[in-house]
Design an enzyme around this catalytic site. Sequence first.
Site, PDB file in Angstrom:
ATOM      1  N   LYS A  31      28.725  16.233  82.124  1.00  0.00           N
ATOM      2  CA  LYS A  31      27.683  16.408  81.094  1.00  0.00           C
ATOM      3  C   LYS A  31      26.512  17.218  81.644  1.00  0.00           C
ATOM      4  O   LYS A  31      25.951  18.063  80.944  1.00  0.00           O
ATOM      5  CB  LYS A  31      27.160  15.045  80.605  1.00  0.00           C
ATOM      6  CG  LYS A  31      28.188  14.229  79.883  1.00  0.00           C
ATOM      7  CD  LYS A  31      28.386  14.710  78.459  1.00  0.00           C
ATOM      8  CE  LYS A  31      29.436  13.877  77.771  1.00  0.00           C
ATOM      9  NZ  LYS A  31      29.906  14.413  76.528  1.00  0.00           N
TER      10      LYS A  31
ATOM     11  N   LYS B 147      46.482  20.044  75.308  1.00  0.00           N
ATOM     12  CA  LYS B 147      46.606  19.017  74.267  1.00  0.00           C
ATOM     13  C   LYS B 147      45.681  19.272  73.085  1.00  0.00           C
ATOM     14  O   LYS B 147      44.679  19.980  73.211  1.00  0.00           O
ATOM     15  CB  LYS B 147      46.395  17.629  74.855  1.00  0.00           C
ATOM     16  CG  LYS B 147      45.055  17.392  75.458  1.00  0.00           C
ATOM     17  CD  LYS B 147      44.995  15.944  75.940  1.00  0.00           C
ATOM     18  CE  LYS B 147      43.550  15.513  76.031  1.00  0.00           C
ATOM     19  NZ  LYS B 147      43.368  14.099  76.223  1.00  0.00           N
TER      20      LYS B 147
ATOM     21  N   LYS C  34      39.660  18.845  69.302  1.00  0.00           N
ATOM     22  CA  LYS C  34      38.743  19.492  68.369  1.00  0.00           C
ATOM     23  C   LYS C  34      37.944  20.604  69.050  1.00  0.00           C
ATOM     24  O   LYS C  34      37.568  21.578  68.421  1.00  0.00           O
ATOM     25  CB  LYS C  34      37.770  18.433  67.864  1.00  0.00           C
ATOM     26  CG  LYS C  34      37.699  18.367  66.375  1.00  0.00           C
ATOM     27  CD  LYS C  34      36.504  17.615  65.875  1.00  0.00           C
ATOM     28  CE  LYS C  34      36.458  16.150  66.168  1.00  0.00           C
ATOM     29  NZ  LYS C  34      35.477  15.431  65.387  1.00  0.00           N
TER      30      LYS C  34
HETATM   31  P1  AMP Z   1      38.455  12.174  71.777  1.00  0.00           P
HETATM   32  O1  AMP Z   1      38.020  12.110  70.355  1.00  0.00           O
HETATM   33  O2  AMP Z   1      38.938  13.527  72.175  1.00  0.00           O
HETATM   34  O3  AMP Z   1      37.442  11.579  72.726  1.00  0.00           O
HETATM   35  O4  AMP Z   1      39.738  11.235  71.890  1.00  0.00           O
HETATM   36  C1  AMP Z   1      39.722   9.854  71.686  1.00  0.00           C
HETATM   37  C2  AMP Z   1      41.015   9.267  72.181  1.00  0.00           C
HETATM   38  O5  AMP Z   1      42.114   9.785  71.415  1.00  0.00           O
HETATM   39  C3  AMP Z   1      41.356   9.624  73.627  1.00  0.00           C
HETATM   40  O6  AMP Z   1      40.809   8.732  74.553  1.00  0.00           O
HETATM   41  C4  AMP Z   1      42.876   9.571  73.640  1.00  0.00           C
HETATM   42  O7  AMP Z   1      43.335   8.261  73.830  1.00  0.00           O
HETATM   43  C5  AMP Z   1      43.257  10.013  72.245  1.00  0.00           C
HETATM   44  N1  AMP Z   1      43.602  11.452  72.203  1.00  0.00           N
HETATM   45  C6  AMP Z   1      42.768  12.485  71.889  1.00  0.00           C
HETATM   46  N2  AMP Z   1      43.444  13.660  71.877  1.00  0.00           N
HETATM   47  C7  AMP Z   1      44.719  13.369  72.196  1.00  0.00           C
HETATM   48  C8  AMP Z   1      45.923  14.142  72.341  1.00  0.00           C
HETATM   49  N3  AMP Z   1      45.935  15.455  72.112  1.00  0.00           N
HETATM   50  N4  AMP Z   1      47.058  13.502  72.686  1.00  0.00           N
HETATM   51  C9  AMP Z   1      47.065  12.162  72.892  1.00  0.00           C
HETATM   52  N5  AMP Z   1      46.001  11.371  72.768  1.00  0.00           N
HETATM   53  C10 AMP Z   1      44.833  11.950  72.418  1.00  0.00           C
END
Ligand code: AMP
Length: 332
Positions: free
Chosen positions: A112, A195, A198
């Site tokens: 950060k 992966k 957003k």
């Molecule tokens: P985020 O909103 O990116 O912080 O993601 C929240 C949670 O969603 C993460 O801690 C992962 O467990 C899951 N997650 C997000 N993106 C992926 C992805 N592309 N594949 C698998 N799990 C994901």
Amino acid sequence: MREITVSGVRPTGKQHLGNYLGAVVNFVKMQDEYNGFFFIADLHSLTTHPKAADLQANVRQTLIEYLACGLDPDKCTLFAQSDLPQISELYLVFNMLAYLGELEKVPTFKDKVRDQPNNVNAGLLTYPVLMAVDILIHHAVKVPVGKDQMQHIEMTRNFGNRFNHIYGVAYFKEPFGFTYNDNPLSVPSLDGAGKMSKSKGENTVIYLADEPEVIRKKVMRAVSDSGPTEPNQAKPEMIQNLFDLMGLVSKADTLKHFGEQYNGCTIRYGDMKKQLAEDMVNYLAPIREKIKELSSDQNYLNKVLREGGEKARISAGKTVSEVREIIGLKSH
Ligand code: AMP
């Protein structure tokens, strides 16, 4: 007594297929096996100074999507973090137990500092303290998290043990990170690399709430190449990603069919994407319908948050009054 589990999600807007398959599906499973506390981490999200109306809307959207994915308020405790004033009180207590040196060393904090040098606020530094409180306040022992969060769980154990040590009690239990699978699923991005996230742009993710036309457009634009030139050649990442997405939402026969076409060099990615888009549309249809239905039922959403908050405050209130007693704070 079922074991207690806690998990939170930041209300940053709509959930995508990666969030769903990577995390929310596990929560849905866990609610049947554990005493689950699932919360929307609106206090955590204040580190980025969201506008009040956006924060409100995002909390609602997150709740709607959790419910649409199958979290059931009759099986688990579903609540907004800020509806528990006890969280903020215990956070203050634990901030006295957390040392600057250990907080400054946390990799997510260092990231950060590098990524947003103009907003390195104290809340970012003490993020692991707030997370520890989210877990310890309900005496959770299992926390469903990805690999990147394991260090925060270790810090949670340290803070809990430090509290026990300083005050000479055996009060907080040690929580551990938990996954259903040693190899957590990774949902690929539509941009051909890595992966789904957003941060790579709106067109690289499939949101749970996306309309069929939007899903079709995004999938048809997914990155691919000009096709294999030799039989059975290895798949480049962008192509493997398409097959992996198909593996998640399509029938085994469909995947096999396109795999054989790839190996025989007859594959047409336009056809493959068309099929993938239709399968994606169908896979997400029940969730999309439920999102629409819930979005127009504000009374129900209010009731879920109100009742979830009430249940969670009982658990949090008990902990905070016991902590007050242990550390010598009495009400006068
Ligand atoms: P985020 O909103 O990116 O912080 O993601 C929240 C949670 O969603 C993460 O801690 C992962 O467990 C899951 N997650 C997000 N993106 C992926 C992805 N592309 N594949 C698998 N799990 C994901």
